[in-house]
Motif scaffolding. Structure first.
Motif, mmCIF file in Angstrom:
data_model
loop_
_atom_site.group_PDB
_atom_site.id
_atom_site.type_symbol
_atom_site.label_atom_id
_atom_site.label_comp_id
_atom_site.label_asym_id
_atom_site.label_seq_id
_atom_site.Cartn_x
_atom_site.Cartn_y
_atom_site.Cartn_z
ATOM 1 N N GLY A 147 0.816 -1.210 0.000
ATOM 2 C CA GLY A 147 0.000 0.000 0.000
ATOM 3 C C GLY A 147 0.846 1.254 0.000
ATOM 4 N N VAL A 148 1.512 1.535 -1.120
ATOM 5 C CA VAL A 148 2.484 2.627 -1.188
ATOM 6 C C VAL A 148 1.843 3.981 -1.460
ATOM 7 N N GLY A 149 0.531 4.034 -1.673
ATOM 8 C CA GLY A 149 -0.137 5.303 -1.915
ATOM 9 C C GLY A 149 -0.513 5.542 -3.354
ATOM 10 N N SER A 150 -0.159 4.631 -4.229
ATOM 11 C CA SER A 150 -0.538 4.701 -5.638
ATOM 12 C C SER A 150 -1.423 3.512 -5.952
ATOM 13 N N GLY A 151 -2.596 3.767 -6.502
ATOM 14 C CA GLY A 151 -3.518 2.680 -6.799
ATOM 15 C C GLY A 151 -2.936 1.664 -7.758
ATOM 16 N N SER A 152 -2.318 2.144 -8.848
ATOM 17 C CA SER A 152 -1.781 1.214 -9.838
ATOM 18 C C SER A 152 -0.588 0.442 -9.292
ATOM 19 N N MET A 153 0.289 1.110 -8.534
ATOM 20 C CA MET A 153 1.461 0.430 -7.970
ATOM 21 C C MET A 153 1.042 -0.569 -6.898
ATOM 22 N N MET A 154 0.067 -0.191 -6.076
ATOM 23 C CA MET A 154 -0.448 -1.119 -5.070
ATOM 24 C C MET A 154 -1.076 -2.331 -5.738
ATOM 25 N N ALA A 155 -1.874 -2.089 -6.770
ATOM 26 C CA ALA A 155 -2.536 -3.195 -7.463
ATOM 27 C C ALA A 155 -1.516 -4.144 -8.084
ATOM 28 N N ALA A 156 -0.458 -3.575 -8.665
ATOM 29 C CA ALA A 156 0.559 -4.402 -9.297
ATOM 30 C C ALA A 156 1.288 -5.263 -8.266
ATOM 31 N N ALA A 157 1.696 -4.640 -7.152
ATOM 32 C CA ALA A 157 2.439 -5.379 -6.128
ATOM 33 C C ALA A 157 1.551 -6.422 -5.457
ATOM 34 N N ALA A 158 0.375 -6.000 -5.012
ATOM 35 C CA ALA A 158 -0.517 -6.924 -4.315
ATOM 36 C C ALA A 158 -0.988 -8.039 -5.234
ATOM 37 N N GLY A 159 -1.206 -7.723 -6.501
ATOM 38 C CA GLY A 159 -1.627 -8.746 -7.449
ATOM 39 C C GLY A 159 -0.568 -9.817 -7.640
ATOM 40 N N ALA A 160 0.698 -9.387 -7.714
ATOM 41 C CA ALA A 160 1.785 -10.354 -7.870
ATOM 42 C C ALA A 160 1.930 -11.235 -6.631
ATOM 43 N N ILE A 161 1.665 -10.658 -5.442
ATOM 44 C CA ILE A 161 1.719 -11.442 -4.197
ATOM 45 C C ILE A 161 0.533 -12.389 -4.118
ATOM 46 N N ALA A 162 -0.661 -11.873 -4.407
ATOM 47 C CA ALA A 162 -1.878 -12.680 -4.312
ATOM 48 C C ALA A 162 -1.856 -13.858 -5.277
ATOM 49 N N ALA A 163 -1.213 -13.671 -6.424
ATOM 50 C CA ALA A 163 -1.170 -14.742 -7.430
ATOM 51 C C ALA A 163 -0.423 -15.976 -6.930
ATOM 52 N N GLN A 164 0.362 -15.824 -5.862
ATOM 53 C CA GLN A 164 1.142 -16.942 -5.324
ATOM 54 C C GLN A 164 0.526 -17.542 -4.062
ATOM 55 N N GLN A 165 -0.713 -17.108 -3.720
ATOM 56 C CA GLN A 165 -1.368 -17.573 -2.495
ATOM 57 C C GLN A 165 -2.571 -18.449 -2.828
ATOM 58 N N THR A 166 -3.140 -19.058 -1.780
ATOM 59 C CA THR A 166 -4.403 -19.775 -1.937
ATOM 60 C C THR A 166 -5.512 -18.765 -2.227
ATOM 61 N N PRO A 167 -6.628 -19.186 -2.811
ATOM 62 C CA PRO A 167 -7.706 -18.232 -3.108
ATOM 63 C C PRO A 167 -8.172 -17.437 -1.888
ATOM 64 N N GLU A 168 -8.278 -18.078 -0.730
ATOM 65 C CA GLU A 168 -8.734 -17.383 0.472
ATOM 66 C C GLU A 168 -7.692 -16.375 0.940
ATOM 67 N N MET A 169 -6.422 -16.780 0.954
ATOM 68 C CA MET A 169 -5.353 -15.867 1.365
ATOM 69 C C MET A 169 -5.199 -14.739 0.356
ATOM 70 N N ALA A 170 -5.444 -15.029 -0.915
ATOM 71 C CA ALA A 170 -5.335 -13.979 -1.941
ATOM 72 C C ALA A 170 -6.331 -12.857 -1.668
ATOM 73 N N LYS A 171 -7.537 -13.222 -1.217
ATOM 74 C CA LYS A 171 -8.525 -12.192 -0.880
ATOM 75 C C LYS A 171 -8.045 -11.348 0.295
ATOM 76 N N ASP A 172 -7.460 -11.989 1.299
ATOM 77 C CA ASP A 172 -6.945 -11.248 2.447
ATOM 78 C C ASP A 172 -5.788 -10.340 2.038
ATOM 79 N N VAL A 173 -4.951 -10.805 1.132
ATOM 80 C CA VAL A 173 -3.837 -9.987 0.650
ATOM 81 C C VAL A 173 -4.359 -8.705 0.004
ATOM 82 N N MET A 174 -5.344 -8.842 -0.856
ATOM 83 C CA MET A 174 -5.881 -7.662 -1.530
ATOM 84 C C MET A 174 -6.575 -6.731 -0.537
ATOM 85 N N THR A 175 -7.235 -7.307 0.470
ATOM 86 C CA THR A 175 -7.927 -6.502 1.469
ATOM 87 C C THR A 175 -6.941 -5.687 2.300
ATOM 88 N N PHE A 176 -5.899 -6.341 2.796
ATOM 89 C CA PHE A 176 -4.912 -5.637 3.620
ATOM 90 C C PHE A 176 -4.120 -4.634 2.788
#
Length: 415
Positions: A184-213
């Motif tokens: 959550g660096v303060g940029s929507g596109s940068m946050m989406a890119a970083a969190a998306g890359a992290i979420a893609a490596q998690q379980t579906p349930e954890m991926a939702k929590d990653v995007m939420t946090f």
């Protein structure tokens, strides 16, 4: 955007880790390439500077749709976020201190002078431009530094953080939620890119929590973070420069003197949109999001349309409230608050709204947004090129620092 969606995610190994390139990364790269090659393309595909400025004008309303999706995710998870406690609260300090600890010494070693203050006190989003512009003026060395960071972050920030965050996540050194808060660096596109890359490596349930946090962290950064920037990180950067410049400072070709660089305001000549044009931009972004969800995840448009209408409602009401309050509170804050309220435990229909809007995959919102961003970037390349490669390296270091700083602090408080 459609081509990027059809390409899907591409994963490859780098040493002990791996890099995940999601469709949103392909979208921004291909859109930027179209803008840069507009003189060589035939008429229908030629995106001249006027159209690039038009894309920049459309991008801001499109971002509100993205913000609405974030708010809807945060509202339904407020109890879970409250349970995170100090980790979510104190990681914000890491976002800003991390940029200085890593970025400032490197800038001085590369021969960058007071431009280093503007380039490393923050990740250089719109609030940072406003703070530096008011304090020093945009024609100052600090102003040129923050402008360079802005341009670098705009052109490469999302791509860099997607690669960097995905690689760090693949090492399994940090809790996924700590990594999410670092996103959550303060940029929507940068946050989406970083969190998306992290979420893609998690379980579906954890991926939702990653995007939420990540969304909650980004919301804190864009609101409370402005005060952190003004009262903590900027004075710290000024103090750090005074202490470290006599020790690490060098004079090289990277040293920029007044008049050597003609700064280009990234917002110049961007046309103002009427209310009807805004709704057209929101409608286009909504339609493209539904299309991406269909291509990427097989979601039927008839299932995602009701959730999209709720997102458009939050966007419209938020923009209206921003207008009637004289824009003293920006639309992004109003949209976030309204979306959070709709899915919070206090809303009697919160559970139903969560179920409806949950049918829209978060990552389906990003390709359309980053396509508009990419189309708008080519016009800024000449000004960006004059600032040299050193500021790009410093910007990457600052972005890596803000991600790692917040992640380390969040990891500490979670464990």
């Amino acid at each position: 955007m459609v081509v990027a969606d059809l390409m899907g995610a591409v994963t490859f190994n780098v040493g002990p880790g791996k890099v995940v390139l999601l469709p949103m990364v392909w979208a921004i790269l291909m859109a930027t390439a179209l803008g840069l090659l507009h003189r060589r393309l035939p008429g229908p595909l030629s995106l001249d500077t006027g159209l690039q400025f038009r894309a920049a004008a459309i991008l801001q309303p499109a971002l509100l749709l993205f913000v609405a999706k974030l708010g809807l995710m945060v509202g339904g998870s407020l109890p879970k976020l409250a349970a995170a406690g100090w980790a979510l609260a104190f990681q914000e300090l890491g976002h800003f201190v991390g940029t200085i600890i890593i970025g400032l010494p490197l800038a001085l070693l590369l021969g960058i002078k007071r431009e280093a203050i503007g380039a490393t006190f923050s990740v250089g989003r719109e609030p940072s431009l406003a703070i530096i512009g008011e304090r020093y003026g945009m024609d100052s060395p600090e102003g040129r530094g923050v402008l360079a960071e802005y341009l670098t972050g705009t052109v490469f920030g999302a791509v860099f953080l997607a690669v960097f965050a995905g690689f760090i996540a693949s090492l399994n050194l940090f809790d996924p939620l700590a990594l999410a808060m670092g996103s959550g660096v303060g940029s929507g596109s940068m946050m989406a890119a970083a969190a998306g890359a992290i979420a893609a490596q998690q379980t579906p349930e954890m991926a939702k929590d990653v995007m939420t946090f990540a969304a909650a962290s980004n919301l804190i950064t864009t609101t409370v973070g402005t005060y952190f920037t003004l009262f903590i990180s900027l004075p710290l950067a000024v103090w750090g420069y005074k202490v470290l410049e006599p020790i690490l400072g060098r004079t090289t070709k990277a040293t920029v003197h007044a008049g050597d660089v003609t700064a280009q305001d990234p917002g110049a000549s961007v046309p103002a949109l009427s209310l009807l044009q805004k709704w057209g931009a929101w409608g286009a972004a909504a339609a493209l999001t539904i299309l991406s969800d269909w291509i990427l995840y097989g979601s039927k448009p008839v299932d995602t349309l009701p959730g999209m209408l709720i997102m458009l409602f939050a966007v419209g009401v938020g923009d209206f409230l921003a207008k009637v309050t004289g824009r003293k509170i920006p639309a992004v804050c109003w949209v976030s608050l309204i979306a959070m309220a709709l899915t919070s435990p206090l809303c009697p229909w919160g559970a139903q709204i969560i179920a409806i809007t949950g049918k829209i995959n978060f990552l389906a919102v990003t390709p359309a947004m980053l396509t508009f961003a990419g189309l708008s970037l080519a016009k800024d390349i000449p000004a960006f090129r004059r600032l040299g490669w050193r500021i790009v390296v410093v910007s990457f270091a600052a972005n890596a620092g803000t991600f790692l700083g917040a992640t380390v602090i969040a990891q500490f408080f979670r464990h």
